[in-house]
Design a protein around this motif. Structure first.
Motif, PDB file in Angstrom:
ATOM      1  N   ASN A   1       4.121  40.506 -26.530  1.00 34.93           N
ATOM      2  CA  ASN A   1       3.437  40.601 -27.824  1.00 34.93           C
ATOM      3  C   ASN A   1       3.641  39.367 -28.694  1.00 34.93           C
ATOM      4  OD1 ASN A   1       2.443  43.151 -27.242  1.00 34.93           O
ATOM      5  ND2 ASN A   1       4.156  44.219 -28.218  1.00 34.93           N
ATOM      6  N   ALA A   2       4.728  38.639 -28.445  1.00 37.99           N
ATOM      7  CA  ALA A   2       5.067  37.504 -29.312  1.00 37.99           C
ATOM      8  C   ALA A   2       4.364  36.216 -28.905  1.00 37.99           C
ATOM      9  CB  ALA A   2       6.573  37.280 -29.327  1.00 37.99           C
ATOM     10  N   THR A   3       4.096  36.047 -27.625  1.00 36.87           N
ATOM     11  CA  THR A   3       3.514  34.787 -27.173  1.00 36.87           C
ATOM     12  C   THR A   3       2.693  34.982 -25.911  1.00 36.87           C
ATOM     13  OG1 THR A   3       4.007  32.535 -26.407  1.00 36.87           O
ATOM     14  CG2 THR A   3       5.632  34.237 -25.898  1.00 36.87           C
ATOM     15  N   THR A   4       1.610  34.225 -25.824  1.00 28.60           N
ATOM     16  CA  THR A   4       0.793  34.208 -24.610  1.00 28.60           C
ATOM     17  C   THR A   4       0.994  32.907 -23.852  1.00 28.60           C
ATOM     18  OG1 THR A   4      -1.081  33.289 -25.852  1.00 28.60           O
ATOM     19  CG2 THR A   4      -0.966  35.693 -25.641  1.00 28.60           C
ATOM     20  N   GLU A   5       1.875  32.053 -24.386  1.00 27.43           N
ATOM     21  CA  GLU A   5       2.092  30.741 -23.787  1.00 27.43           C
ATOM     22  C   GLU A   5       3.135  30.773 -22.674  1.00 27.43           C
ATOM     23  OE1 GLU A   5       3.125  28.112 -26.918  1.00 27.43           O
ATOM     24  OE2 GLU A   5       1.252  28.407 -28.033  1.00 27.43           O
ATOM     25  N   VAL A   6       3.857  31.876 -22.561  1.00 28.49           N
ATOM     26  CA  VAL A   6       4.932  31.976 -21.578  1.00 28.49           C
ATOM     27  C   VAL A   6       4.544  32.969 -20.497  1.00 28.49           C
ATOM     28  CG1 VAL A   6       7.350  32.564 -21.193  1.00 28.49           C
ATOM     29  CG2 VAL A   6       6.673  31.402 -23.302  1.00 28.49           C
ATOM     30  N   ASP A   7       4.674  32.541 -19.257  1.00 29.53           N
ATOM     31  CA  ASP A   7       4.445  33.435 -18.126  1.00 29.53           C
ATOM     32  C   ASP A   7       5.684  34.302 -17.964  1.00 29.53           C
ATOM     33  OD1 ASP A   7       3.865  34.733 -15.800  1.00 29.53           O
ATOM     34  OD2 ASP A   7       3.781  32.931 -14.545  1.00 29.53           O
ATOM     35  N   ILE A   8       5.521  35.605 -18.183  1.00 25.95           N
ATOM     36  CA  ILE A   8       6.671  36.505 -18.152  1.00 25.95           C
ATOM     37  C   ILE A   8       7.383  36.479 -16.804  1.00 25.95           C
ATOM     38  CG2 ILE A   8       5.375  38.530 -17.380  1.00 25.95           C
ATOM     39  CD1 ILE A   8       8.069  38.595 -20.104  1.00 25.95           C
ATOM     40  N   SER A   9       6.644  36.177 -15.743  1.00 27.52           N
ATOM     41  CA  SER A   9       7.245  36.141 -14.407  1.00 27.52           C
ATOM     42  C   SER A   9       8.193  34.961 -14.240  1.00 27.52           C
ATOM     43  CB  SER A   9       6.163  36.100 -13.333  1.00 27.52           C
ATOM     44  OG  SER A   9       5.388  34.916 -13.447  1.00 27.52           O
ATOM     45  N   SER A  10       8.066  33.958 -15.105  1.00 26.54           N
ATOM     46  CA  SER A  10       8.933  32.782 -15.007  1.00 26.54           C
ATOM     47  C   SER A  10      10.298  33.005 -15.652  1.00 26.54           C
ATOM     48  CB  SER A  10       8.251  31.581 -15.670  1.00 26.54           C
ATOM     49  OG  SER A  10       8.155  31.766 -17.079  1.00 26.54           O
ATOM     50  N   LEU A  11      10.487  34.144 -16.281  1.00 23.91           N
ATOM     51  CA  LEU A  11      11.729  34.390 -17.017  1.00 23.91           C
ATOM     52  C   LEU A  11      12.786  35.118 -16.200  1.00 23.91           C
ATOM     53  CD1 LEU A  11      10.180  35.515 -20.428  1.00 23.91           C
ATOM     54  CD2 LEU A  11      11.169  33.280 -19.855  1.00 23.91           C
ATOM     55  N   SER A  12      12.511  35.373 -14.955  1.00 23.27           N
ATOM     56  CA  SER A  12      13.465  36.085 -14.084  1.00 23.27           C
ATOM     57  C   SER A  12      13.878  37.421 -14.690  1.00 23.27           C
ATOM     58  CB  SER A  12      14.714  35.214 -13.848  1.00 23.27           C
ATOM     59  OG  SER A  12      14.367  33.982 -13.260  1.00 23.27           O
ATOM     60  N   LEU A  13      12.902  38.128 -15.223  1.00 26.96           N
ATOM     61  CA  LEU A  13      13.164  39.447 -15.797  1.00 26.96           C
ATOM     62  C   LEU A  13      13.497  40.418 -14.669  1.00 26.96           C
ATOM     63  CD1 LEU A  13      12.939  40.608 -18.746  1.00 26.96           C
ATOM     64  CD2 LEU A  13      10.753  41.570 -18.045  1.00 26.96           C
ATOM     65  N   PRO A  14      14.645  41.080 -14.730  1.00 27.57           N
ATOM     66  CA  PRO A  14      15.003  41.991 -13.639  1.00 27.57           C
ATOM     67  C   PRO A  14      14.041  43.172 -13.546  1.00 27.57           C
ATOM     68  CG  PRO A  14      16.493  42.268 -15.500  1.00 27.57           C
ATOM     69  CD  PRO A  14      15.646  41.070 -15.804  1.00 27.57           C
ATOM     70  N   LYS A  15      13.866  43.669 -12.348  1.00 29.34           N
ATOM     71  CA  LYS A  15      13.021  44.832 -12.137  1.00 29.34           C
ATOM     72  C   LYS A  15      13.873  46.096 -12.217  1.00 29.34           C
ATOM     73  CE  LYS A  15       9.125  42.694 -11.255  1.00 29.34           C
ATOM     74  NZ  LYS A  15       7.957  42.860 -12.156  1.00 29.34           N
ATOM     75  N   PRO A  16      13.521  47.019 -13.100  1.00 28.43           N
ATOM     76  CA  PRO A  16      14.299  48.256 -13.165  1.00 28.43           C
ATOM     77  C   PRO A  16      14.112  49.081 -11.900  1.00 28.43           C
ATOM     78  CG  PRO A  16      12.330  48.418 -14.533  1.00 28.43           C
ATOM     79  CD  PRO A  16      12.400  46.998 -14.055  1.00 28.43           C
ATOM     80  N   LYS A  17      15.125  49.847 -11.573  1.00 28.73           N
ATOM     81  CA  LYS A  17      15.013  50.731 -10.408  1.00 28.73           C
ATOM     82  C   LYS A  17      13.903  51.740 -10.660  1.00 28.73           C
ATOM     83  CE  LYS A  17      19.962  50.318  -9.448  1.00 28.73           C
ATOM     84  NZ  LYS A  17      20.260  49.573 -10.683  1.00 28.73           N
ATOM     85  N   PRO A  18      13.132  52.080  -9.634  1.00 29.22           N
ATOM     86  CA  PRO A  18      11.991  52.984  -9.829  1.00 29.22           C
ATOM     87  C   PRO A  18      12.413  54.373 -10.293  1.00 29.22           C
ATOM     88  CG  PRO A  18      12.424  52.634  -7.483  1.00 29.22           C
ATOM     89  CD  PRO A  18      13.282  51.663  -8.225  1.00 29.22           C
ATOM     90  N   ILE A  19      11.631  54.927 -11.208  1.00 28.31           N
ATOM     91  CA  ILE A  19      11.838  56.296 -11.686  1.00 28.31           C
ATOM     92  C   ILE A  19      10.728  57.151 -11.093  1.00 28.31           C
ATOM     93  CG2 ILE A  19      11.900  57.796 -13.704  1.00 28.31           C
ATOM     94  CD1 ILE A  19      12.975  55.475 -15.319  1.00 28.31           C
ATOM     95  N   THR A  20      11.089  58.049 -10.226  1.00 31.31           N
ATOM     96  CA  THR A  20      10.087  58.853  -9.517  1.00 31.31           C
ATOM     97  C   THR A  20       9.761  60.163 -10.223  1.00 31.31           C
ATOM     98  OG1 THR A  20      11.850  59.844  -8.153  1.00 31.31           O
ATOM     99  CG2 THR A  20      10.762  57.869  -7.284  1.00 31.31           C
ATOM    100  N   ASN A  21      10.668  60.605 -11.094  1.00 32.75           N
ATOM    101  CA  ASN A  21      10.446  61.862 -11.802  1.00 32.75           C
ATOM    102  C   ASN A  21       9.468  61.630 -12.957  1.00 32.75           C
ATOM    103  OD1 ASN A  21      11.013  63.890 -14.006  1.00 32.75           O
ATOM    104  ND2 ASN A  21      12.305  64.752 -12.390  1.00 32.75           N
ATOM    105  N   SER A  22       8.361  62.371 -12.960  1.00 37.93           N
ATOM    106  CA  SER A  22       7.331  62.177 -13.986  1.00 37.93           C
ATOM    107  C   SER A  22       7.846  62.501 -15.384  1.00 37.93           C
ATOM    108  CB  SER A  22       6.102  63.033 -13.674  1.00 37.93           C
ATOM    109  OG  SER A  22       6.441  64.411 -13.638  1.00 37.93           O
TER     110      SER A  22
END
Length: 207
Positions: A26-47
């Motif tokens: 929401n703050a910037t469109t100039e940064v590729d979020i994938s370049s920030l090494s954002l960790p992937k949370p473990k999948p939540i299967t329970n709806s």
């Protein structure tokens, strides 16, 4: 920790990472979020757990919008941007929980503050500090907050308080900007410790 790996652990991880990702997008469109090494949370299967994450994220957005309108809160965040040392960062983060008291309000404030602080690090082109902040926050959540959350009945208990609508002497008071800033005295502590008076991200970006 007995709560690690439970649904409350997965919900907290997904919520914190999601708050950071949402605020950066929401703050910037100039940064590729994938370049920030954002960790992937473990999948939540329970709806139901997935729905709970969405409800909690909505609560944080509403409360965050309220906090953003207070200059004291913004000054506190700007002060935190000055801190790049991990040990100092931990001391400052733990000030949110004065006298080691944990409340739902303070947990919500911490999650939102981490997102806001992360945005400023991204704008300052400090990806390594961004990564450190998120990793430290996830570790702090598991070491200091997760067991308390489990003992309180899990994340569902936070929604039963309806923190967005409370007023007066309730748990929501912990989210009042004056409560947060007076409790931690962030700006004063930063100056006493010799940290910069001008926010680091402003210095980095230049005129």
């Amino acid at each position: 920790m007995t709560c690690e790996g439970t649904s409350d652990d997965l919900i907290g991880e997904a919520l914190l990472i999601g708050v950071v990702e949402d605020q950066v997008k929401n703050a910037t469109t100039e940064v590729d979020i994938s370049s920030l090494s954002l960790p992937k949370p473990k999948p939540i299967t329970n709806s139901q757990d997935q729905r709970l994450v969405e409800q909690l994220a909505d609560t944080i957005r509403v409360i965050g919008d309220r906090l953003d309108q207070d200059q004291r809160f913004n000054d506190m965040i700007d002060g935190l941007v000055c801190v790049a040392d991990k040990s100092s960062f931990w001391k400052l983060v733990e000030k949110v929980f004065c006298n080691e008291q944990i409340t739902w309000g303070r947990i919500i404030v911490l999650f939102y503050s981490v997102g806001k602080l992360s945005v400023k690090m991204v704008l300052a082109h400090l990806p390594a500090v961004f990564t450190d902040i998120l990793n430290l926050s996830l570790d702090f959540f598991r070491r200091k907050l997760l067991q308390w959350i489990c003992n309180m009945g899990g994340w569902t208990a936070a929604l039963t308080l309806d923190l967005r609508k409370h007023s007066g002497p309730t748990p929501a008071d912990d989210m009042a900007p004056q409560t947060i800033t007076d409790c931690g005295n962030f700006t004063r502590d930063l100056k006493q410790r010799g940290f910069c008076a001008c926010p680091l991200f402003l210095q980095t970006l230049g005129p």
